[in-house]
Scaffold this active site. Sequence first.
Site, PDB file in Angstrom:
ATOM      1  N   GLY A  29       0.800  -1.221   0.000  1.00  0.00           N
ATOM      2  CA  GLY A  29       0.000   0.000   0.000  1.00  0.00           C
ATOM      3  C   GLY A  29       0.831   1.270   0.000  1.00  0.00           C
ATOM      4  N   ALA A  30       2.156   1.117   0.057  1.00  0.00           N
ATOM      5  CA  ALA A  30       3.025   2.315   0.107  1.00  0.00           C
ATOM      6  C   ALA A  30       3.069   3.039  -1.240  1.00  0.00           C
ATOM      7  CB  ALA A  30       4.428   1.932   0.532  1.00  0.00           C
ATOM      8  N   SER A  33       3.655  -0.216  -6.768  1.00  0.00           N
ATOM      9  CA  SER A  33       3.092  -0.505  -8.101  1.00  0.00           C
ATOM     10  C   SER A  33       2.735   0.774  -8.832  1.00  0.00           C
ATOM     11  CB  SER A  33       1.830  -1.363  -7.994  1.00  0.00           C
ATOM     12  OG  SER A  33       2.005  -2.382  -7.083  1.00  0.00           O
ATOM     13  N   ARG A  59      -6.550 -10.037  -8.470  1.00  0.00           N
ATOM     14  CA  ARG A  59      -7.513  -8.957  -8.225  1.00  0.00           C
ATOM     15  C   ARG A  59      -8.187  -8.609  -9.541  1.00  0.00           C
ATOM     16  NH1 ARG A  59      -2.782  -5.763  -5.189  1.00  0.00           N
ATOM     17  NH2 ARG A  59      -2.929  -6.833  -3.191  1.00  0.00           N
ATOM     18  N   ARG A 152      -8.150   1.325  -1.610  1.00  0.00           N
ATOM     19  CA  ARG A 152      -7.847   0.470  -2.777  1.00  0.00           C
ATOM     20  C   ARG A 152      -8.883  -0.629  -2.935  1.00  0.00           C
ATOM     21  NH1 ARG A 152      -1.960  -2.338  -3.242  1.00  0.00           N
ATOM     22  NH2 ARG A 152      -2.963  -3.917  -1.954  1.00  0.00           N
ATOM     23  N   ARG A 163      -1.700  -7.187   6.602  1.00  0.00           N
ATOM     24  CA  ARG A 163      -0.787  -6.307   5.866  1.00  0.00           C
ATOM     25  C   ARG A 163      -0.299  -5.144   6.736  1.00  0.00           C
ATOM     26  NH1 ARG A 163      -1.084  -6.818  -0.237  1.00  0.00           N
ATOM     27  NH2 ARG A 163      -1.858  -8.939  -0.463  1.00  0.00           N
TER      28      ARG A 163
END
Length: 213
Positions: A29-30, A33, A59, A152, A163
């Site tokens: 989540g940082a 991507s 996903r 997200r 996570r």
Amino acid sequence: MILGRMRGAGIARAVMQGPRPVVLSGPSGAGKSTLLKKLLKDYENIFGFSVSHTTRQPRPGEVNGKDYHFVTREEMQKEIDAGEFIEHAEFSGNMYGTSKGAVQAVQAQNQICVLDIDIQGVKNIKKTELNPIYISVQPPSIEILEKRLRDRKTETEESLQKRLTAARVDLELSKEPGLFDLVIINDDLEKAYSELKEVLLEEIKKTEESRKS
Ligand SMILES: Nc1ncnc2c1ncn2[C@@H]1O[C@H](COP(=O)(O)OP(=O)(O)OP(=O)(O)O)[C@@H](O)[C@H]1O
Ligand SMILES: Nc1nc2c(ncn2[C@@H]2O[C@H](COP(=O)(O)O)[C@@H](O)[C@H]2O)c(=O)[nH]1
């Protein structure tokens, strides 16, 4: 987190060709991507993504063979046992790993190979001879990270909590001196992207030059 296992240094030697690879790590989540997609779009022919294997479910929108090789635990374990992985790790209840083939496929195109891996992967790659540039992408705070992960909409409450727990461990372990060549705090996306490009400029230039000769 269960510790991942590294393959022997000889395997990494086999994939040590072409320009220096790049490892992007940091909590889920940082924004790894997001930054990576911008880089691959802006420098289409310069960078190539190392497509990892994972046992997690795809996903919506993720493409098998492009985002990941989506495999079963049995399939992945078989390939690991056959010595086909440079590194692999258990993350948030699923297996992830970088195959020799994934890195070789990018290096065969004389592209800079970018690996998006967790901190266990970083530690295991460190034991090999791949010699990448190590970059940690980090959120401005855990609260912002949680918001990004929630927004997200890819996680269940359970996987989100896993996570976040992994993120806290990651942020602690990342403080080890010398583990990363650069830590990018991804607050403002454009600023974070500029920092990423700046550290990669030399490798980009070298790759562009090598194309001319
Ligand atoms: N600088 C930013 N400001 C606000 N939102 C951002 C920023 N960077 C990324 N995001 C958003 O945060 C979310 C997480 O980003 P991203 O999926 O790139 O993280 P990641 O590090 O690749 O996660 P994972 O390891 O789980 O794949 C995405 O919805 C993305 O659009
Ligand atoms: N050690 C490895 N970690 C990997 C690999 N591919 C991805 N990852 C990391 O897993 C988490 C979760 O990813 P997600 O796509 O499920 O959100 C993230 O931190 C990735 O960096 C790998 O091959 N090896």
